[in-house]
Design a protein around this motif. Structure first.
Motif, PDB file in Angstrom:
ATOM      1  N   UNK A  21      -7.910   0.463  -6.842  1.00 34.10           N
ATOM      2  CA  UNK A  21      -7.646   1.299  -7.754  1.00 34.10           C
ATOM      3  C   UNK A  21      -7.866   2.996  -7.378  1.00 34.10           C
ATOM      4  N   UNK A  22      -7.666   2.897  -5.957  1.00 38.17           N
ATOM      5  CA  UNK A  22      -8.257   4.304  -5.304  1.00 38.17           C
ATOM      6  C   UNK A  22      -6.529   5.035  -5.430  1.00 38.17           C
ATOM      7  N   UNK A  23      -5.469   4.460  -5.100  1.00 39.59           N
ATOM      8  CA  UNK A  23      -4.055   4.939  -4.922  1.00 39.59           C
ATOM      9  C   UNK A  23      -3.073   4.422  -5.914  1.00 39.59           C
ATOM     10  N   UNK A  24      -2.058   5.214  -6.155  1.00 40.52           N
ATOM     11  CA  UNK A  24      -1.355   4.822  -7.009  1.00 40.52           C
ATOM     12  C   UNK A  24      -0.585   3.429  -6.716  1.00 40.52           C
ATOM     13  N   UNK A  25      -0.496   2.531  -7.403  1.00 36.76           N
ATOM     14  CA  UNK A  25       0.259   1.250  -7.086  1.00 36.76           C
ATOM     15  C   UNK A  25      -0.551   0.488  -5.864  1.00 36.76           C
TER      16      UNK A  25
END
Length: 501
Positions: free
Chosen positions: A105-109
């Protein structure tokens, strides 16, 4: 820290989050009040035509007839975690960005920098591309955890050897190395012990810097200490969408002080080696303008500017933190209580140059929020306003002295698509051309600007945005690691050869 100030800082973080996810906005005219208050805040001209959206320029490669001073340094920039990959190779330890990017959930994708652009293994070919572009200077960063896996102790020789090979390769191609010591990738072991909230980390940073200075020596003519301390403070500790992912206003400005202290200690470490290389900080500076007329907006803008710019500039160049910011934080804030006797003397040790990174202006409302006035790029926090480049360069020169300046980051992401052997990115060309013209105007008006670095040399891991945004002059096809010069790269090669736009 007062409850009011805590709410104010959390509100700013929330506004930042809103800006990061807002939809694109149309062009708007800057108000007369913004122009007038800009002068009061140290800005200059602010009257760009709102119809000059780069995406609507029919010929982005139109020549402006502007020649730069002989010897001007044309370059490009990158950072270690964004391009190197090789996350576990040759003794590299884990950094906060390894931890953050691997947290769901911290970075896109769910993207990580494990491979990135694989520059660690492909640096020789990348150096050849730099030579093909005609770069005169290349700004890169050194991975602390590649030099000291846990942030302390004897240096890792394999890590030092990589950067020695990189520097030697640059020099062999007549490209001047510009090395940044810290571009956000703190060793995770140090974070586990408190990270930048711990004063001791500033001293560990000085030890690390000493190892690197002694290993690479004067082969690196320019050293930059801390890249964008403000981004670590705001994105890492106020909003939490960068590593280490905290939302703690009390910690945020304590971190700001320790980052500034680390900068000063690194300057002292270089001087102690007897190395004749130059050194300075790399600050992302955002000119702040009132969004509307009135004393309330002007006052809110002044304080906003204190947090955005003067907190970092004043401590380094005046040996003091801005009183309005300290008053706003309050005498019991963790930052204020952490300032020891002699700290500001260390922080304000004389430097040889200032690296300026310009991306966007900020328009401040009477309540301390922000508004958009100009078209945005694919990075929705970025308003396209070339005059802001002129304003911030002339302001720094006017208020902080006749110090050499270098632009170490300026660029934007565009919706790049690979079409065979080409990538057509006219919006990037228009953006760069217009910002170079603003820089040229600043030089004409007496600013001692000596070099300009496009962000970025190549597409890379764009932090929380993962691989969704492309900022590079060189397209990276991540599945194959194939490199393709974009239209903007070919255009920039001509700029460098002509020394002008």
């Amino acid at each position: 820290m007062s409850v009011l100030t805590r709410r104010h800082l959390l509100r700013r973080a929330a506004l930042s989050a809103s800006a990061a996810t807002a939809s694109r906005v149309g062009a708007g005219a800057a108000t007369t009040a913004a122009v007038a208050a800009s002068a009061a805040l140290g800005g200059c001209e602010t009257g760009s035509d709102p119809d000059s959206d780069p995406n609507r320029v029919p010929d982005p490669e139109h020549r402006l007839g502007l020649r730069f001073p002989d010897g001007f340094g044309w370059g490009a920039a990158t950072s270690a975690y964004q391009i190197e990959g090789a996350a576990k190779d040759d003794g590299r330890g884990e950094s906060v960005w390894d931890t953050f990017s691997h947290t769901p959930g911290r970075t896109r994708g769910g993207d990580t920098g494990d491979v990135a652009a694989d520059h660690y293994h492909r640096y020789e070919a990348d150096l050849d591309l730099m030579r093909e572009l005609g770069l005169r200077t290349y700004r890169f960063s050194i991975s602390w955890s590649r030099i000291q896996a846990d942030g302390t102790g004897a240096p890792n020789q394999r890590g030092l050897d990589f950067y020695r090979r990189l520097v030697d390769g640059l020099l062999a191609r007549d490209i001047a190395p510009m090395a940044t010591l810290f571009h956000w990738d703190l060793p995770q072991s140090l974070q586990d012990g408190g990270g930048w909230e711990s004063r001791d980390v500033a001293y560990r940073f000085a030890d690390y810097a000493d190892h690197v200075f002694r290993a690479l020596g004067e082969n690196v003519p320019v050293w930059l200490t801390i890249n964008e301390p403000k981004t670590v403070v705001q994105n890492g500790y106020l909003h939490g969408h960068h590593a280490p992912g905290h939302r703690d206003p009390g910690a945020a400005y304590l971190v700001a002080h320790h980052l500034q202290l680390a900068h000063g200690l690194a300057v002292a470490a270089l001087r102690a080696t007897g190395n004749s290389s130059r050194i300075g900080p790399a600050l992302n500076l955002h000119p702040c303008y009132p969004a509307v007329e009135g004393a309330e907006a002007a006052a809110a803008t002044r304080l906003y500017d204190g947090y955005e710019n003067r907190l970092y500039l004043d401590s380094i160049f005046k040996g003091s933190y801005p009183t309005d910011v300290l008053d706003d934080l309050g005498p019991q804030s963790r930052m204020v209580r952490a300032i020891h006797d002699g700290d500001l003397k260390i922080i304000s040790a004389p430097v040889d140059l200032l690296a300026v990174q310009y991306y966007t202006p900020i328009y401040v409302t009477p309540g301390g929020g922000t508004e958009h006035k100009w078209p945005t790029s694919e990075a929705n926090w970025q308003q396209i306003y070339p005059d802001g480049m002129y304003d911030i360069l002339t302001r720094v020169h006017r208020e902080y002295g006749d110090l050499p300046l270098t632009i170490t980051e300026n660029g934007l992401p565009t919706p790049d698509t690979l079409n065979g052997d080409t990538v057509d990115d006219p919006g990037r060309i228009a953006f760069l051309r217009d910002h170079m013209a603003a820089a040229h105007r600043a030089i004409r008006d007496g600013v001692p600007l000596e070099s300009y670095h496009v962000w970025s040399l190549m597409d890379n891991f764009e932090w929380a945005e993962g691989y969704d945004q492309r900022w590079g002059l060189i397209y990276v096809d991540y599945p194959t690691q194939r490199r393709v010069l974009k239209r903007s790269a070919h255009w920039y090669r001509r700029v460098i050869a002509d020394n002008g736009v």
